[in-house]
Design an enzyme around this catalytic site. Structure first.
Site, PDB file in Angstrom:
ATOM      1  N   LYS A 144     -14.711 -70.116  76.468  1.00 49.73           N
ATOM      2  CA  LYS A 144     -14.087 -71.177  76.867  1.00 49.73           C
ATOM      3  C   LYS A 144     -14.319 -72.506  76.625  1.00 49.73           C
ATOM      4  O   LYS A 144     -13.390 -72.905  76.730  1.00 49.73           O
ATOM      5  CB  LYS A 144     -14.111 -71.192  78.626  1.00 49.73           C
ATOM      6  CG  LYS A 144     -14.064 -69.801  79.232  1.00 49.73           C
ATOM      7  CD  LYS A 144     -13.353 -68.540  78.816  1.00 49.73           C
ATOM      8  CE  LYS A 144     -13.680 -67.091  78.892  1.00 49.73           C
ATOM      9  NZ  LYS A 144     -12.759 -65.535  77.549  1.00 49.73           N
ATOM     10  N   ASP A 169      -6.742 -66.767  78.016  1.00 53.21           N
ATOM     11  CA  ASP A 169      -7.303 -66.312  78.913  1.00 53.21           C
ATOM     12  C   ASP A 169      -7.390 -66.661  79.870  1.00 53.21           C
ATOM     13  O   ASP A 169      -8.842 -68.047  79.186  1.00 53.21           O
ATOM     14  CB  ASP A 169      -7.611 -64.379  78.469  1.00 53.21           C
ATOM     15  CG  ASP A 169      -8.237 -63.441  79.831  1.00 53.21           C
ATOM     16  OD1 ASP A 169      -9.854 -62.702  79.449  1.00 53.21           O
ATOM     17  OD2 ASP A 169      -7.379 -63.013  80.616  1.00 53.21           O
ATOM     18  N   ASN A 170      -8.383 -66.887  81.118  1.00 54.46           N
ATOM     19  CA  ASN A 170      -9.152 -67.035  81.677  1.00 54.46           C
ATOM     20  C   ASN A 170      -9.076 -68.643  82.239  1.00 54.46           C
ATOM     21  O   ASN A 170     -10.429 -69.051  82.242  1.00 54.46           O
ATOM     22  CB  ASN A 170     -10.561 -67.260  81.428  1.00 54.46           C
ATOM     23  CG  ASN A 170     -10.573 -65.160  80.827  1.00 54.46           C
ATOM     24  OD1 ASN A 170     -10.995 -65.143  79.394  1.00 54.46           O
ATOM     25  ND2 ASN A 170     -10.891 -64.996  81.648  1.00 54.46           N
TER      26      ASN A 170
END
Ligand SMILES: C[C@H](C[C@H]1O[C@@H](n2cnc3c(N)ncnc32)[C@H](O)[C@@H]1O)NC(=O)c1cc(-c2ccc(F)cc2)cc(O)c1O
Ligand SMILES: [Mg+2]
Length: 214
Positions: A144, A169-170
């Site tokens: 991330k 994503d995320n």
């Protein structure tokens, strides 16, 4: 030493899914993650949003950062238009080996190139190695903390063009605060947040779609 989770996930695919049937591969992985062992695939709920964005973009050239077991790779590749091609970068050789077999079980190996190595090392070489001019679509799902440095690297390498769609994503869980701030504030991006949940759980998570404006 027993098997790893990715190896058990692959076995579930080989036991439950029909060779060449990408929908059954996706369903087998979702079943495994819901009823046997949680795994960090984008999952069915966020996967539905991923499908809609990929279908809308209909990319000829697509890049995925962070292959893991190939679940989102299969979701993207099954929706590519004729002639479309997906390059997916995976740092961990064991994960890459499982992903190649999952992608082959889905019958999508001709549309996908699994490249082993770190995104930061590979991005500067994608043009010369794969004859890529620029990407129509990029799915970010790797470490991330690397989302932000890697899109800046993609910009510097001229691999984004006016209209390239980034989907991350995320952005809530585990979270990518620096990336979110950048794409939402930058004049070079038009961003939209799709609220959802962390794969196979009730925890909040979501996808950020950012269109590069050049
Ligand atoms: C990072 C992983 C995904 C994969 O990315 C590869 N990778 C890394 N760095 C690079 C690179 N620089 N280049 C290429 N590949 C690279 C790696 O080896 C993994 O296979 N994804 C996650 O960690 C992830 C974690 C969670 C999560 C959420 C709540 C929890 F309580 C626990 C975990 C959810 C998700 O949806 C994820 O996606
Ligand atoms: Mg993820």
């Amino acid at each position: 030493t027993g098997t790893t989770r990715p190896q058990r996930l692959l076995r579930a695919v080989q036991e439950r899914a029909t060779r060449g049937d990408s929908e059954s591969v996706i369903a087998a992985i979702d079943h495994f993650c819901r009823h046997q062992e949680w795994a960090m695939n984008v999952g069915d709920e966020k996967g539905f949003i991923l499908d809609s964005v990929v279908s809308e973009v209909s990319p000829q050239t697509a890049l995925e950062l962070g292959t893991y077991c190939g679940y989102s790779t299969v979701r993207i590749a099954r929706l590519l238009p004729p002639g479309g091609h997906l390059i997916t970068l995976e740092f961990n050789p064991n994960y890459a080996a499982v992903a190649r077999q999952v992608i082959a079980w889905a019958g999508l190996e001709d549309m996908v190139q699994v490249v082993e190595g770190a995104s930061g090392d590979w991005i500067p070489h994608l043009r010369e190695h794969f004859g890529i001019e620029s990407f129509d679509f990029v799915f970010l799902d790797h470490w991330k903390e690397l989302y932000l440095p890697d899109i800046k690297l993609l910009e510097e390498c001229g691999l984004l063009r006016k209209g390239t769609v980034l989907l991350a994503d995320n952005v809530i869980c585990p979270g990518t605060p620096d990336y979110l701030e950048y794409v939402r504030k930058s004049q070079s991006y038009e961003s939209h947040y799709f609220g959802s949940h962390l794969e196979y759980t009730r925890a909040e998570d979501g996808l950020e779609k950012s269109v590069y404006l050049g």
